[in-house]
Design an enzyme around this catalytic site. Structure first.
Site, mmCIF file in Angstrom:
data_model
loop_
_atom_site.group_PDB
_atom_site.id
_atom_site.type_symbol
_atom_site.label_atom_id
_atom_site.label_comp_id
_atom_site.label_asym_id
_atom_site.label_seq_id
_atom_site.Cartn_x
_atom_site.Cartn_y
_atom_site.Cartn_z
ATOM 1 N N HIS A 17 4.387 22.588 -16.662
ATOM 2 C CA HIS A 17 3.714 21.286 -16.607
ATOM 3 C C HIS A 17 4.506 20.310 -15.730
ATOM 4 O O HIS A 17 3.931 19.593 -14.902
ATOM 5 C CB HIS A 17 3.609 20.667 -18.009
ATOM 6 C CG HIS A 17 2.725 21.381 -18.957
ATOM 7 N ND1 HIS A 17 3.132 21.686 -20.239
ATOM 8 C CD2 HIS A 17 1.454 21.843 -18.846
ATOM 9 C CE1 HIS A 17 2.148 22.295 -20.874
ATOM 10 N NE2 HIS A 17 1.122 22.420 -20.048
ATOM 11 N N LYS A 41 -7.717 20.975 -32.557
ATOM 12 C CA LYS A 41 -6.467 21.729 -32.585
ATOM 13 C C LYS A 41 -5.545 21.158 -33.655
ATOM 14 O O LYS A 41 -5.672 20.009 -34.054
ATOM 15 C CB LYS A 41 -5.766 21.660 -31.229
ATOM 16 C CG LYS A 41 -6.449 22.445 -30.133
ATOM 17 C CD LYS A 41 -5.595 22.454 -28.882
ATOM 18 C CE LYS A 41 -6.204 23.335 -27.809
ATOM 19 N NZ LYS A 41 -5.369 23.375 -26.601
ATOM 20 N N ARG A 90 -2.769 29.268 -13.365
ATOM 21 C CA ARG A 90 -1.744 30.303 -13.495
ATOM 22 C C ARG A 90 -2.303 31.668 -13.103
ATOM 23 O O ARG A 90 -1.712 32.387 -12.319
ATOM 24 C CB ARG A 90 -1.238 30.373 -14.941
ATOM 25 C CG ARG A 90 -0.507 29.125 -15.386
ATOM 26 C CD ARG A 90 -0.265 29.132 -16.850
ATOM 27 N NE ARG A 90 -1.561 29.178 -17.532
ATOM 28 C CZ ARG A 90 -1.735 29.153 -18.828
ATOM 29 N NH1 ARG A 90 -0.718 29.123 -19.635
ATOM 30 N NH2 ARG A 90 -2.941 29.166 -19.353
ATOM 31 N N SER A 128 2.092 26.420 -23.413
ATOM 32 C CA SER A 128 2.655 25.798 -24.620
ATOM 33 C C SER A 128 2.491 26.716 -25.821
ATOM 34 O O SER A 128 3.376 26.797 -26.679
ATOM 35 C CB SER A 128 1.964 24.463 -24.891
ATOM 36 O OG SER A 128 2.241 23.544 -23.866
#
Length: 167
Positions: A17, A41, A90, A128
């Protein structure tokens, strides 16, 4: 003035990040790191804690601001008078998901543009979620997050009784 928003949960902020934030700060006059309040979440850290952690690691970037937001990203972008969104990619599955979001955002808010930055190869696997999973089992996360973030993650996992091994 070119102004961009880099949105995410950042629970916790990783070196990947930070790489995207630093690169964005070179590309745009102002970058807003938008910390999403996602009620779906169960985050390790509250939004205000994530904002503070991010501010602590990006303090060297004078053109970066960190704000929390709730609701639609397009609404947050309009509130901030911003028409550029930055997203890190990614792997190919990220691209499929992010392209879908970008196209949806474009329908809802035609004035918004999404810029995709490919992640630095050394962070291409990093998320994360992976950091938290490793930390829960007592693994070394120092390669993935800054030291102060590592300490906060380990402390929080201990507080919540989520650690399955001791350091």
């Amino acid at each position: 003035m070119a102004k961009a928003i880099y949105p995410g949960s950042f629970d916790p902020i990783t070196n990947g990040h930070i790489d995207i934030i630093e690169r964005s700060a070179k590309m745009f006059d102002k970058v807003i790191v938008g910390v999403l309040i996602n009620s779906a979440k169960d985050p390790l850290f509250a939004p205000a804690e994530r904002v503070d952690m991010i501010k602590g690691v990006i303090g060297h970037l004078p053109n970066v601001e960190v704000l929390e937001f709730d609701g639609l990203l397009v609404d947050f972008a309009h509130e901030q008078k911003c028409n550029i969104l930055v997203r890190g990619l990614r792997v190919i599955t990220d691209f499929e998901y992010e392209l879908q979001l970008a196209q949806t955002n474009k329908i809802i808010a035609p004035d918004l543009e999404t810029v995709f930055l490919s992640t630095n190869l050394k962070y291409s696997y990093l998320s994360s979620s992976i950091v938290k999973e490793i930390a829960v089992y007592g693994g070394d996360i120092s390669h993935f997050v800054r030291e102060d973030i590592r300490e906060k993650v380990m402390k929080r996992l201990s507080e919540k009784g989520l650690r399955r091994n001791n350091e």
